[in-house]
Scaffold this motif. Structure first.
Motif, PDB file in Angstrom:
ATOM      1  N   GLY A 108      39.820 100.520  64.829  1.00  0.00           N
ATOM      2  CA  GLY A 108      39.912 101.939  65.155  1.00  0.00           C
ATOM      3  C   GLY A 108      40.864 102.196  66.313  1.00  0.00           C
ATOM      4  O   GLY A 108      41.636 103.165  66.306  1.00  0.00           O
ATOM      5  N   VAL A 109      40.843 101.329  67.319  1.00  0.00           N
ATOM      6  CA  VAL A 109      41.777 101.445  68.444  1.00  0.00           C
ATOM      7  C   VAL A 109      43.207 101.257  67.944  1.00  0.00           C
ATOM      8  O   VAL A 109      44.108 102.001  68.325  1.00  0.00           O
ATOM      9  CB  VAL A 109      41.443 100.423  69.556  1.00  0.00           C
ATOM     10  CG1 VAL A 109      42.544 100.374  70.612  1.00  0.00           C
ATOM     11  CG2 VAL A 109      40.109 100.759  70.207  1.00  0.00           C
ATOM     12  N   ALA A 110      43.406 100.265  67.077  1.00  0.00           N
ATOM     13  CA  ALA A 110      44.739 100.047  66.505  1.00  0.00           C
ATOM     14  C   ALA A 110      45.187 101.284  65.712  1.00  0.00           C
ATOM     15  O   ALA A 110      46.336 101.720  65.815  1.00  0.00           O
ATOM     16  CB  ALA A 110      44.749  98.806  65.619  1.00  0.00           C
ATOM     17  N   PHE A 111      44.268 101.857  64.926  1.00  0.00           N
ATOM     18  CA  PHE A 111      44.599 103.065  64.166  1.00  0.00           C
ATOM     19  C   PHE A 111      45.040 104.180  65.118  1.00  0.00           C
ATOM     20  O   PHE A 111      46.047 104.857  64.874  1.00  0.00           O
ATOM     21  CB  PHE A 111      43.401 103.535  63.331  1.00  0.00           C
ATOM     22  CG  PHE A 111      43.685 104.800  62.572  1.00  0.00           C
ATOM     23  CD1 PHE A 111      44.273 104.751  61.317  1.00  0.00           C
ATOM     24  CD2 PHE A 111      43.381 106.046  63.114  1.00  0.00           C
ATOM     25  CE1 PHE A 111      44.572 105.915  60.626  1.00  0.00           C
ATOM     26  CE2 PHE A 111      43.665 107.213  62.429  1.00  0.00           C
ATOM     27  CZ  PHE A 111      44.262 107.157  61.177  1.00  0.00           C
ATOM     28  N   ASP A 112      44.302 104.374  66.203  1.00  0.00           N
ATOM     29  CA  ASP A 112      44.650 105.425  67.166  1.00  0.00           C
ATOM     30  C   ASP A 112      46.051 105.218  67.740  1.00  0.00           C
ATOM     31  O   ASP A 112      46.774 106.188  67.990  1.00  0.00           O
ATOM     32  CB  ASP A 112      43.625 105.478  68.300  1.00  0.00           C
ATOM     33  CG  ASP A 112      42.270 105.984  67.836  1.00  0.00           C
ATOM     34  OD1 ASP A 112      42.184 106.603  66.754  1.00  0.00           O
ATOM     35  OD2 ASP A 112      41.277 105.746  68.558  1.00  0.00           O
ATOM     36  N   LEU A 113      46.430 103.973  67.951  1.00  0.00           N
ATOM     37  CA  LEU A 113      47.764 103.666  68.452  1.00  0.00           C
ATOM     38  C   LEU A 113      48.829 104.105  67.443  1.00  0.00           C
ATOM     39  O   LEU A 113      49.832 104.703  67.808  1.00  0.00           O
ATOM     40  CB  LEU A 113      47.880 102.164  68.724  1.00  0.00           C
ATOM     41  CG  LEU A 113      49.232 101.642  69.182  1.00  0.00           C
ATOM     42  CD1 LEU A 113      49.572 102.156  70.571  1.00  0.00           C
ATOM     43  CD2 LEU A 113      49.230 100.121  69.177  1.00  0.00           C
ATOM     44  N   TYR A 114      48.585 103.848  66.163  1.00  0.00           N
ATOM     45  CA  TYR A 114      49.559 104.176  65.119  1.00  0.00           C
ATOM     46  C   TYR A 114      49.574 105.668  64.765  1.00  0.00           C
ATOM     47  O   TYR A 114      50.587 106.181  64.316  1.00  0.00           O
ATOM     48  CB  TYR A 114      49.278 103.364  63.851  1.00  0.00           C
ATOM     49  CG  TYR A 114      49.693 101.918  63.969  1.00  0.00           C
ATOM     50  CD1 TYR A 114      50.970 101.520  63.609  1.00  0.00           C
ATOM     51  CD2 TYR A 114      48.818 100.956  64.440  1.00  0.00           C
ATOM     52  CE1 TYR A 114      51.369 100.196  63.709  1.00  0.00           C
ATOM     53  CE2 TYR A 114      49.199  99.629  64.551  1.00  0.00           C
ATOM     54  CZ  TYR A 114      50.478  99.255  64.186  1.00  0.00           C
ATOM     55  OH  TYR A 114      50.868  97.953  64.301  1.00  0.00           O
ATOM     56  N   ASP A 115      48.459 106.348  64.948  1.00  0.00           N
ATOM     57  CA  ASP A 115      48.366 107.781  64.615  1.00  0.00           C
ATOM     58  C   ASP A 115      48.954 108.609  65.754  1.00  0.00           C
ATOM     59  O   ASP A 115      48.251 109.300  66.479  1.00  0.00           O
ATOM     60  CB  ASP A 115      46.913 108.171  64.341  1.00  0.00           C
ATOM     61  CG  ASP A 115      46.761 109.641  63.974  1.00  0.00           C
ATOM     62  OD1 ASP A 115      47.767 110.294  63.615  1.00  0.00           O
ATOM     63  OD2 ASP A 115      45.626 110.147  64.067  1.00  0.00           O
ATOM     64  N   VAL A 116      50.266 108.535  65.894  1.00  0.00           N
ATOM     65  CA  VAL A 116      50.968 109.188  66.988  1.00  0.00           C
ATOM     66  C   VAL A 116      50.772 110.706  66.965  1.00  0.00           C
ATOM     67  O   VAL A 116      50.633 111.349  68.000  1.00  0.00           O
ATOM     68  CB  VAL A 116      52.479 108.834  66.942  1.00  0.00           C
ATOM     69  CG1 VAL A 116      53.258 109.584  68.002  1.00  0.00           C
ATOM     70  CG2 VAL A 116      52.658 107.330  67.093  1.00  0.00           C
ATOM     71  N   SER A 117      50.726 111.296  65.785  1.00  0.00           N
ATOM     72  CA  SER A 117      50.593 112.747  65.660  1.00  0.00           C
ATOM     73  C   SER A 117      49.162 113.230  65.895  1.00  0.00           C
ATOM     74  O   SER A 117      48.919 114.433  65.965  1.00  0.00           O
ATOM     75  CB  SER A 117      51.059 113.201  64.272  1.00  0.00           C
ATOM     76  OG  SER A 117      50.209 112.630  63.286  1.00  0.00           O
TER      77      SER A 117
END
Length: 191
Positions: A108-117
């Motif tokens: 989930g932390v990795a996802f947050d990093l990639y979800d820039v928008s």
């Protein structure tokens, strides 16, 4: 003037309330929290980690890379209150979530990093930009063929996008990376 001074003291102080909050939200005990805090204050005497210092820290871990782009994304993810700096609480919660939580939390932390928008999905442009930033970080210069960031992003989205909307949701990201250790190593090496 008194208000400014008390603000400064509060940002470097580790109160019982902070310790209780951090113990409740991490797996660290009080001694570990105090040790992390002492190290954080030694490196950031103001109690705040700014973008410049953040890049310097990453540069130590990746001396042959160019961490600037990657750090921009990571810094924005860790700066939970968007004030332009990372305080100790934000720092320790980010460290704990990315290294201590269960696999779903770390992904989930990795996802947050990639979800820039911050729209709850990762599109090809976001993924491509993060792949470029990761290549820069680790000093990867071969970006042809299968390593082309745009091609790699398109392939990853095609693999993980179960809904067929050319975007990856948090659930698709987590499920896809749990099922594919090679992809997990590429997109979330600390997970």
């Amino acid at each position: 003037m008194g208000g400014k001074q008390s603000k400064k003291q509060t940002s470097t102080e580790l109160t019982d309330k902070h310790i209780a909050l951090l113990k409740a939200n991490t797996k660290y005990d009080e001694k570990a929290i105090r040790d992390w805090h002492a190290s954080f204050i030694r490196d950031c005497p103001t109690g705040r980690l700014d973008k410049k210092k953040f890049v310097e820290v990453y540069q130590q871990f990746y001396p042959t890379g160019k961490p600037d782009k990657y750090c921009k994304y990571a810094f924005e993810t860790f700066d939970a209150n968007n004030d332009g700096s990372i305080d100790f609480e934000e720092f320790l919660l980010a460290i704990a979530a990315s290294g201590q939580g269960d696999l779903n939390d770390r992904l989930g932390v990795a996802f947050d990093l990639y979800d820039v928008s911050n729209d709850g999905t990762i599109d090809q442009k976001e993924l491509s930009n993060l792949i470029i930033a990761t290549y820069d970080l680790v000093g990867e210069t071969d970006r042809k063929g299968d390593k082309d960031p745009k091609k790699r992003a398109a392939d990853i989205i095609a693999q993980l996008d179960t809904a067929g909307d050319k975007k990856i949701t948090r659930a698709e990201f987590i499920a896809g990376l749990k099922a594919d250790p090679v992809l997990r190593q590429l997109l979330a090496p600390n997970a």
